[in-house]
Design an enzyme around this catalytic site. Structure first.
Site, PDB file in Angstrom:
ATOM      1  N   GLY A 103       0.605  -1.497  -0.054  1.00 45.06           N
ATOM      2  CA  GLY A 103       0.392  -0.288  -0.101  1.00 45.06           C
ATOM      3  C   GLY A 103       0.669   1.765   0.007  1.00 45.06           C
ATOM      4  O   GLY A 103       2.243   0.979   0.011  1.00 45.06           O
ATOM      5  N   CYS A 104       0.213   2.260   0.285  1.00 49.21           N
ATOM      6  CA  CYS A 104       0.944   3.524   0.258  1.00 49.21           C
ATOM      7  C   CYS A 104       1.777   3.831   1.532  1.00 49.21           C
ATOM      8  O   CYS A 104       1.830   4.015   2.617  1.00 49.21           O
ATOM      9  CB  CYS A 104      -0.334   4.747   0.856  1.00 49.21           C
ATOM     10  SG  CYS A 104       0.042   5.579  -0.462  1.00 49.21           S
ATOM     11  N   VAL A 105       2.868   3.143   1.354  1.00 44.54           N
ATOM     12  CA  VAL A 105       3.532   2.975   2.308  1.00 44.54           C
ATOM     13  C   VAL A 105       4.264   4.566   2.587  1.00 44.54           C
ATOM     14  O   VAL A 105       5.247   5.123   2.389  1.00 44.54           O
ATOM     15  CB  VAL A 105       4.530   1.609   2.733  1.00 44.54           C
ATOM     16  CG1 VAL A 105       3.310   0.922   2.883  1.00 44.54           C
ATOM     17  CG2 VAL A 105       5.556   1.709   1.284  1.00 44.54           C
TER      18      VAL A 105
END
Lengths: 105, 426
Positions: A103-105
């Site tokens: 995901g959007c890390v």
């Protein structure tokens, strides 16, 4: 993909050092991750976090949210960072043999 | 690292706009791995698909975010970008720099990374593009110890806050955006560096409704400056505009002949609430009807100014489309004083109320704005301890599916059908 040799075991990992096959998980793996994740000594608290992660993952097929991990272990986030300097994702999930967080890390 | 043939990219070196290709080529003279950036990009131009692998989890000890890991999927062919991690560096409020700072940072990045940057990421950070895993800790060490400079946020946490340049060089800023942004960034370092939220969360601070940092569209908590007394009018300056001595909009439209300035056409007739008029050569404003859209002030900056009783409107819940559609932020607090005197206590209380609720109720990867939608605005206001106001909505609901609380209804929900049947036989 790289292979890690530690003690008597060998592990296939990705570039970030996450276990590719969860079944490979054993105590050698725990010791290896300890050596790369800045953890001087393994304690029962570490074990508690690892067990909680594995149990949740077995049951739900995903890693728990940070809040749920804190709730089930009783450790506030601050304590989790004290145990695992890289944090619950890069540190604890890696040691527990869970797949890499995405995901959007 | 060999030089690659880049016929497609070379086409982007012509034309007047600064060419990123020329810049990377210049960087490649001292940093050969930059040839591999161009090489892999050229390949992506040919094949029309990215060559970066999925995800990547790297970071520095103690933090759960701040570094975005990235690996090329053809490491043998492009060894220079085998690891190509991005470091997010927390920028100063409104991005004012000294050359000393920038030189220092550039030197460190030349030493540890590719030397490539993005000034700045959309959220505001200085983006340092491309370094190897083993260089992350050394870079972080040097940055913190030599420059007193920290990383920004990434992951399910508070992301790096940003602000418009506020009172530093704008006459319309209704509060000190830079000061608030800095103070809240410092106050919430823990939330910024160690992801503890269901998903990402952003603050943005704009000094006035022109919203130069797009807070209303790009932040979960948007603090947008406003005022609640009268617009300050300098009638003499209004006359100068009418006489054509001052250019409208600060000369913003001077590139084309729009005719002589016409206050009726360009200001009064365009006022969204029609609350302006001329009377005896003076400009009048019915401030009780003014929605503070900034138009008249934008057109006549030398004659009109925001009022003196300044503060901010707080809007909550903006997000991009994924998962259930894009949202602008919803107005929650029409007016809040934003002053350093009380260390922004009111704003901090407001933010923490949201977090207390969202951290418990938010589903995994559910933005605060989606959580608000799921609970509904009335419930969200109740959670925030706020009275519903007409200003909270653009228009009242058109459907009649209204929920009532049991205590609001005489007799409650517990009813006995036998009682009902006494009056109405089946």
């Amino acid at each position: 993909m790289p292979t890690i040799e530690h003690n008597a075991s060998s592990f296939e990992v990705d570039e970030d050092g996450f276990l590719l096959k969860g079944d490979d998980f054993n105590q050698d793996w725990v010791q290896y991750v300890q050596s790369v994740e800045g953890i001087p000594e393994l304690t029962d608290e570490h074990k508690k976090v690892i067990d909680a992660l594995q149990e949740y993952y077995k049951k739900n097929g995903i890693a728990p949210m940070v809040r749920i991990l804190s709730k089930t272990t009783g450790f506030p986030l601050k304590r989790i960072y004290e145990l695992f300097p890289s944090g619950p994702g890069k540190g604890a999930c890696k040691m527990a043999g869970l797949p890499k967080p995405t995901g959007c890390v | 690292m060999a030089k690659h043939e880049t016929p497609l990219l070379d086409q982007l070196e012509s034309g007047p706009w600064p060419s990123f290709v020329s810049d990377i080529k210049r960087q490649a003279e001292t940093k050969p791995e930059c040839w591999d950036i161009l090489g892999v990009l050229e390949l992506s131009y040919e094949e029309r698909i990215t060559h970066w692998k999925h995800g990547g989890i790297v970071g520095v000890f103690g933090y759960g975010g701040g570094v975005v890991g990235r690996y090329v999927d053809l490491p043998k062919r492009f060894p220079g970008v085998e690891h190509f991690h991005t470091m997010r560096v927390n920028q100063p409020s409104s991005k004012y720099y000294t050359t000393k700072f920038l030189r220092q940072l550039s030197d460190l990045w030349e030493k540890h990374g590719s030397g490539m940057t993005n000034m700045h990421g959309s959220t505001g950070d200085i983006i340092l593009l491309g370094c190897r895993t083993e260089e992350l800790e050394p870079m972080f060490w040097d940055m913190t110890h030599e420059m007193n400079q920290d990383l920004g946020g990434s992951g399910s946490n508070l992301r790096t806050p940003a602000n418009c340049l506020g009172q530093s060089r704008c006459e319309w800023s209704c509060y000190d955006t830079e000061e608030v942004c800095y103070n809240l960034t410092m106050h919430y370092q823990d939330e910024l560096h160690r992801p503890a939220f269901p998903y990402k969360f952003k603050f943005k601070f704009s000094g006035c409704p022109n919203d130069c940092v797009s807070a209303i569209a790009r932040s979960d908590v948007a603090v947008i400056g406003t005022w609640r007394d009268d617009i300050q009018i300098d009638q003499a300056a209004v006359k100068e505009y009418i006489a054509g001595n001052y250019p409208g909009n600060g000369g913003a439209h001077s590139g084309r002949d729009w005719g002589k300035f016409d206050i009726q056409k360009e200001v009064i007739d365009l006022c969204p609430t029609e609350c302006m008029w001329m009377e005896d050569g003076e400009l009048k404003i019915d401030n009780s009807e003014c929605t503070r859209c900034m138009h008249c002030i934008n057109v006549m900056p030398r004659a009109l100014r925001p009022g003196k009783d300044k503060g901010a409107t707080i809007c909550v819940g903006a997000k991009a489309p994924i998962l259930d559609g894009a949202q602008f932020a919803t107005m929650i607090v029409p007016f809040m004083k934003i002053e350093k005197e009380n260390d922004y206590e009111e704003l901090i209380d407001f933010i923490e109320k949201i977090w207390d609720w969202w951290m418990v109720e938010g589903k995994n990867r559910e933005r605060c704005g989606e959580c608000m939608q799921r609970f509904g605005l009335p419930e969200f206001l109740r959670i925030m301890g706020l009275e519903p106001l007409p200003q909270h909505i653009k228009e009242p609901r058109s459907n009649p599916y209204v929920f009532w609380k049991e205590e609001e209804v005489p007799g409650g929900w517990e009813r006995d059908v036998v009682e009902f049947r006494k009056k109405h036989a089946a």
